[in-house]
Design an enzyme around this catalytic site. Structure first.
Site, PDB file in Angstrom:
ATOM      1  CE1 TYR A  74     -68.359 -10.839 100.574  1.00 41.95           C
ATOM      2  CE2 TYR A  74     -69.310  -8.704 101.083  1.00 41.95           C
ATOM      3  CZ  TYR A  74     -68.877  -9.628 100.151  1.00 41.95           C
ATOM      4  OH  TYR A  74     -68.960  -9.354  98.815  1.00 41.95           O
ATOM      5  CB  SER A  75     -69.078  -5.624 103.811  1.00 45.03           C
ATOM      6  OG  SER A  75     -69.424  -4.268 103.668  1.00 45.03           O
TER       7      SER A  75
END
Lengths: 322, 331
Positions: A97-98
């Site tokens: 995630y990111s």
């Protein structure tokens, strides 16, 4: 048939001072790997990661100096993944995630730990030099609220979709402040949380950094992943990572919601949050359909009991990994 | 001033560090006294020593890459905080017979290489104490016996070339000594399947400063992996440099290091281990004198670990226990 194990790596905003402290004090293997990371971070920044993370005693101070939060997140997630792997739990998928995509790239062997840390630091230096002050706001509520308050949101953009009643927006710092004041100050009853991030990730605000980022990250050697990787930005499994993908990860919004829904609809999985806050396992909890056989687990959280949480996760999985 | 060319280019960058080398030459105004390169980097070292021209270098590197890719599937992993003696003892004691030591980088950094399943299985044995296991993302088991057939084919390919006498001494990975002009083919071919004796090579160079001038090392090319390794390589003060003997064959330094370590192992450990095994079968209930563990029960015979430690494994516990710290409980 056993369920595939998904290691989930969280991004900027999930960090805090003292993260992993209990493990650092009591788990010799965690300490060993953290000290190893610390030496590499010191090489890259001249500063000690562990001294900053564990030096003070205040858990509540905002940990938002990107020059350290970037390598700190990568290091802590790398060490947590190592701990689980050493306990015999090997992931079938790595989901990033990111900034967590950088940690998953390192665990997949796309970049060596040393290169990963160097990239995290060089990216942070780039941000501090070239990016305007930005901010990110997590909003508890349906994203449909944007239509109800169109004027309030015009200068911010959606940067992350976590679950049905949780999304994130990014924008220039003053715009984020205005939006937060508006949403919380006019009796709408909307709960918001300003993330400990001073940049407008996943938004047009950072678009001017593109050529600099591509040049910087283009000088790294990217190997094919050893473990299948899922990108929460692409919403699916990816064949590999290069500077263009990393740029998309930073610039485009994250769609954790559809990524998990899609994966969980194909097969029941064991989702393990490899981040320091347990935010992704919480999101998975809200995303799984009723009557699912998928499960979700955390390794750390902000409320202490690190060893107990970790041991629970490990004992929950021992026996399911053969 | 003396300096060393020690480039470790990625497979993509191949011979590019050559450019940095010429820039470095210009700055220094003189040639280095020695050159050395790690694995593929050895080709840059030979190029700098005018063993072959750039075009030939590219042909060699290309063929080498193709042959290595044809080898059976394998993996590599770096082991940190374990000496070569520790690593070889652990491989031997745990029946990991299809793994070779690929790189001897520093006294605390060894790279192992071999069959994929065994490299993966090895992980469990290298996460005790301070040891760290790092899987490497190579596409094969380089510098291991799995490369033997490729090495032999490469030798036949190399025989089709004529190599020039070396203008600068090049320290070879497989011998940790200077290349001999008449053995270029054999040495280059052997490098595919033999260990890279990097630590020994550096120590050999360090030992050349007997005229009071310290050896200066300079890394050419991408990154500073080798410079960082240098910090962890101590000078071997026992190393006697006799350049006249250079052309005579002698045991590889790694073998001599191994010998010295083997000699150091006190025989008492073996006696303790055999005495234990003669008296106590697997499943013996024991107590740990150092920490409070509940009901320990042995799950293996006692073994000698790292060549000097009497160890034993317990049911329900991952790491080994020191035999000196456990006593049988009276049944």
């Amino acid at each position: 048939m056993r369920k595939p194990i998904v290691f989930m790596f969280s991004g900027q905003g999930s960090q805090y001072f003292q993260m992993g402290r209990e493990l650092y004090d009591h788990h010799p293997r965690f300490r060993l790997w953290m000290d190893h990371c610390d030496a590499l971070v010191k090489d890259a920044t001249g500063r000690s990661l562990t001294a900053t993370l564990y030096g003070g005693s205040d858990w509540t101070d905002r940990f938002d100096d990107i020059l350290l939060t970037n390598p700190a997140l990568l290091s802590i997630e790398f060490c947590l993944a190592k701990l689980l792997q050493e306990a015999g739990i090997s992931p079938d998928y790595l989901l990033g995630y990111s900034l967590g995509e950088l940690a998953s790239s390192v665990v997949a062997g796309v970049l060596s730990l040393e290169e990963g840390i160097r990239l995290a630091v060089e990216f942070a230096q780039l941000l501090t030099m070239k990016s305007p002050a930005g901010g990110m706001l997590a909003i508890l509520g349906d994203e449909g609220m944007i239509d109800d308050h169109p004027d309030a949101f015009t200068r911010c953009s959606i940067s992350g979709r976590n679950f049905d009643t949780n999304f994130v927006v990014s924008g220039l710092a003053e715009e984020i402040t205005k939006l937060q004041t508006y949403l919380t100050g006019f009796g709408f009853g909307i709960v918001t949380q300003r993330l400990a991030v001073n940049f407008a990730f996943h938004s047009p605000v950072i678009e001017p950094l593109k050529p600099f980022f591509l040049q910087m990250s283009g000088s790294f050697n990217y190997s094919p992943p050893r473990t299948p990787m899922i990108s929460a930005q692409k919403g699916q499994e990816i064949a590999g990572v290069d500077e263009t993908h990393l740029w998309d990860v930073i610039r485009q919004p994250v769609d954790f919601k559809s990524t998990i829904r899609k994966l969980a609809s194909q097969q029941d999985c064991i989702f393990i949050d490899i981040g320091p806050s347990g935010t992704l396992s919480t999101a998975v909890k809200y995303l799984l359909p009723k009557n699912t056989s998928s499960i979700f687990l955390a390794t750390l959280n902000q409320f202490g009991q690190d060893r107990a949480t970790l041991e629970k996760t490990i004992s929950c999985l021992s026996g399911s990994t053969d | 001033m003396k300096f060393l060319l020690s480039s470790k280019p990625s497979i993509h960058r191949r011979l590019l560090p050559e450019i940095s080398y010429y820039r470095k030459l210009e700055e220094a105004g003189r040639k280095p006294d020695y050159v050395a390169g790690h694995s593929l980097g050895e080709y840059n070292a030979l190029l700098a020593a005018e063993c072959f021209d750039f075009e030939t270098g590219l042909k060699l590197v290309k063929k080498r890459g193709e042959l290595m890719a044809q080898a059976p599937e394998g993996r590599m992993a770096a082991i940190l905080n374990a000496t070569k003696a520790d690593v070889t003892a652990i491989l031997r004691d745990n029946a990991l017979h299809n793994i070779d030591v690929a790189n001897y980088n520093t006294p605390q950094q060894i790279v192992i290489s071999g069959r994929a399943d065994e490299i993966e299985r090895a992980q469990a044995f290298f996460q005790q104490g301070n040891m760290m296991y790092h899987p490497l993302n190579t596409s094969g088991a380089f510098h291991s016996r799995l490369m033997k057939p490729s090495s032999e084919q490469f030798k036949r390919f190399l025989e089709g070339f004529t190599f020039s006498p070396l203008a600068i001494p090049v320290i070879a990975n497989v011998t940790a000594r200077a290349y001999r002009n008449e053995a270029v083919v054999d040495t280059l071919a052997a490098q595919l399947a033999d260990s890279v004796l990097w630590c020994d090579s550096i120590q050999y160079l360090m030992a050349h400063d007997n005229d009071g001038e310290e050896m200066t090392f300079e890394e050419i090319g991408h990154g500073e992996v080798l410079t960082k390794m240098l910090r962890h390589i101590p000078k071997d003060t026992g190393l006697v440099i006799d350049d006249r003997a250079e052309n005579e064959s002698r045991p590889a330094p790694a073998a001599r290091v191994q010998q010295a370590l083997d000699n150091r192992a006190p025989p008492a450990v073996n006696e303790i281990v055999s005495a234990w095994n003669a008296k106590y079968p697997i499943g013996t209930k024991v107590r740990c004198t150092l920490h409070d563990y509940d009901e320990l029960e042995t799950r293996t015979e006692a073994i000698v670990l790292f060549g000097h430690r009497a160890a034993i494994y317990m049911k329900g516990y991952n790491g080994y226990f020191d035999l000196n710290e456990v006593v049988p409980t009276r049944a």
